[in-house]
Design a protein around this motif. Structure first.
Motif, PDB file in Angstrom:
ATOM      1  N   ASN A 149      43.036  10.184 -37.520  1.00 39.58           N
ATOM      2  CA  ASN A 149      44.028  10.044 -38.591  1.00 39.58           C
ATOM      3  C   ASN A 149      45.014  11.193 -38.498  1.00 39.58           C
ATOM      4  O   ASN A 149      44.734  12.225 -37.878  1.00 39.58           O
ATOM      5  CB  ASN A 149      43.353  10.068 -39.971  1.00 39.58           C
ATOM      6  N   GLN A 153      45.320  13.084 -44.009  1.00 34.91           N
ATOM      7  CA  GLN A 153      45.405  11.717 -44.517  1.00 34.91           C
ATOM      8  C   GLN A 153      44.047  11.035 -44.665  1.00 34.91           C
ATOM      9  O   GLN A 153      43.981   9.856 -45.008  1.00 34.91           O
ATOM     10  CB  GLN A 153      46.314  10.876 -43.606  1.00 34.91           C
ATOM     11  N   GLU A 163      46.511   5.184 -38.633  1.00 31.10           N
ATOM     12  CA  GLU A 163      47.966   5.142 -38.501  1.00 31.10           C
ATOM     13  C   GLU A 163      48.377   4.660 -37.110  1.00 31.10           C
ATOM     14  O   GLU A 163      47.716   4.986 -36.114  1.00 31.10           O
ATOM     15  CB  GLU A 163      48.567   6.525 -38.757  1.00 31.10           C
TER      16      GLU A 163
END
Length: 228
Positions: A149, A153, A163
């Motif tokens: 990540n 986050q 992501e």
């Protein structure tokens, strides 16, 4: 869908040995890992990770016993938690600098993976991690990395939550669905066994806290307290 852990772990190990990056499952969340210096540097860059952050070794109980240096009572506590009770645990402890997997690391990677003579290792992260560590160690490589990540986050419990830029940085992604111990919080509970303090509250923390209180007489913080 069939899950073939030995085949998948062998594929990942091959990619890592060629300087690639992998996204892999553990019981506490998805991680992004490498074995070669350039891959680990690229992980730092894509995660937008500060230089004060450290890689962890993706480990196993056997590797922990080989690499970490702990007195008997602390070693027994790690075994109780990770082997006897099958709990995932991030173990921070002094390490053997002459261990072959450590000796292979270049100076920059070692600096990015250690602090004050200690190294962090995720122990008992699940069957895929155990097999990958076994295969990589047999080829003389340590698997290092962190959660898959962007920094800050939060650890992801399914691949779809990772992501896009993190997923795109990986040369191989192993998707085993939602991780086992990702609720109510993902990521490993991290314990500094040198100072016997909790560094991060993570997966299974309530159980871990109860165990160390019952069997080791330790009063670690409740989850409603702010850890500094």
């Amino acid at each position: 869908m069939n899950i073939d852990i030995p085949t998948d772990a062998a594929c990942v190990s091959t990619v890592l040995a060629q300087g690639g990056i992998a996204i892999i499952p553990s019981s506490v969340g998805y991680g992004i890992v490498g074995t070669e210096a350039d891959a680990l540097h690229r992980i730092y860059t894509v995660k937008r990770r500060g230089p004060h952050k450290r890689h962890a070794i993706i480990g196993s109980y056997a590797l922990h016993r080989e690499m970490h240096v702990l007195p008997a009572e602390k070693a027994d506590l790690v075994r109780l938690l990770t082997v006897d009770l099958n709990l995932p645990l991030g173990v921070i402890a002094p390490y053997r600098k002459d261990h072959p997997l450590i000796a292979r690391l270049d100076e920059a990677t070692l600096a990015a993976s250690s602090m004050d003579g200690t190294m962090a290792m995720l122990v008992n992260g699940g069957p895929f991690q155990e097999e990958l560590v076994r295969v990589a160690a047999a080829s003389g490589r340590a698997v290092l990395g962190s959660s898959a990540n962007l920094t800050g986050q939060g650890t992801k419990t399914v691949v779809e939550e990772i992501e896009p830029e993190i997923r795109e940085a990986a040369d191989i992604v192993v998707d085993y669905g939602r991780v086992r111990d990702g609720w109510p919080r993902a990521s490993s509970t991290m314990v500094d066994f040198k100072g016997m303090r909790v560094v991060r509250v993570g997966a299974c923390y309530e159980v871990i806290r109860d165990v160390v209180g019952r069997f080791a007489g330790l009063d670690w913080p409740r989850i409603d307290l702010q850890l500094k």
